[in-house]
Design an enzyme around this catalytic site. Structure first.
Site, PDB file in Angstrom:
ATOM      1  CE  LYS A 114      -1.882   2.705   3.032  1.00 56.35           C
ATOM      2  NZ  LYS A 114      -2.438   3.205   4.277  1.00 56.35           N
TER       3      LYS A 114
ATOM      4  CG  ASP B 150      -7.527   3.348   1.739  1.00 56.92           C
ATOM      5  OD1 ASP B 150      -8.394   2.842   0.990  1.00 56.92           O
ATOM      6  OD2 ASP B 150      -7.581   4.535   2.103  1.00 56.92           O
TER       7      ASP B 150
END
Ligand code: SF4
Length: 281
Positions: A179, A198
């Site tokens: 991420k 996310d």
């Protein structure tokens, strides 16, 4: 005005003609297959259109994906990362600090942090304990301090003081998973190596039935299969903004959502289309 004729006033209940009323879905509400026929009529619930001719509903059919992307483009044409930064290093630090925190909270901390320690070398010269007080308010500050100082030391000692611009080397930095790497690669280097996943992207991708998975690496793979590569960076930012503005985890504002009639999320608060009960977290 003709004497004795009083203009109609909106009802105090808000249920006057033409009013759009938001209310929670009633599970016992009958699926009618009808769209509203008269102005002001409460919408009926339509069954999902088959996205494959003669076949069963396909939530990742190219035409549905194209429609989702088109509407997101109309809603959020040029959104980007909300973390304040002036360099790849500042973005990397801000992204590490944003775990389990809000961008607003991180943006409160980073200006003073980068004034105090302007370069990656300044961070590399610290111990994690020295950094802790400066990042305390972002939560999980001990781990975050270790990650930031560890990443700085590695960038200085192995990468000549420059944040790497490829996934493989970024993933060797302490505290950096896909991420964070995707945020830095996409937002700073404009490289689409993957999709940022996310909490907002996870929730909305599941509501849109773009994935059935719940863990980030698998969700990312699912999204990479159905979203065109040139859209990976913008698409993730759009979902993040949509999650902040309307598609909340609890009580999303479906009545105001421009994607409502192509969303079958199981936890919608208002719907004109059939609900798919598994399309939620
Ligand atoms: S209709 Fe509701 S659940 Fe679906 S995307 Fe919009 S806000 Fe989210």
């Amino acid at each position: 005005m003709v004497r004795g004729v009083v203009p109609r006033q909106p009802a105090k209940t808000g249920r006057h003609e033409g009013a759009q009323v938001s209310r929670p879905l009633n599970k016992s509400r009958k699926i009618t297959g009808l769209r509203p026929e008269r102005p002001g009529q409460r919408p009926g619930i339509t069954k999902s259109k088959k996205s494959t001719p003669g076949g069963k509903y396909n939530p990742v059919a190219p035409e549905r994906i194209a429609e989702i992307l088109k509407r997101l483009d109309q809603l959020y044409p040029d959104v980007t990362c909300a973390l304040t930064h002036r360099s790849a290093w500042e973005l990397l630090v801000a992204t590490i600090l944003s775990a389990q925190s809000t961008d607003v909270n991180v943006n409160r901390v980073t200006p003073e942090l980068f004034r105090k320690y302007p370069t990656v070398e300044d961070f590399a010269a610290l111990t994690p304990e020295q950094l802790e007080p400066d990042v305390r308010s972002t939560g999980f500050f001990r781990n975050k301090s270790k990650s930031v100082v560890g990443a700085a030391k590695k960038i200085v000692s192995e990468f000549g003081g420059q944040v790497p611009d490829d996934m493989e080397r970024l993933l060797t930095l302490p505290g950096v998973a896909r991420k964070t790497a995707n945020v830095v690669l996409g937002t700073w280097f404009r490289k689409a190596d993957g999709v940022v996943v996310d909490t907002h992207v996870t929730r909305i991708a599941r509501r849109f039935e773009l994935t059935k998975n719940t863990d980030a690496p698998k969700i990312e793979q699912d999204l990479m299969k159905v979203i065109p590569r040139e859209k990976w960076i913008l698409f993730a930012h759009q979902l993040i903004w949509h999650g902040r503005k309307l598609c909340f985890a609890r009580r999303p504002k479906c009545v105001d959502c421009a994607l409502e009639n192509i969303c079958h999320a199981g936890d919608k608060t208002w719907s004109t289309v059939e609900i798919h009960k598994n399309a939620k977290l």
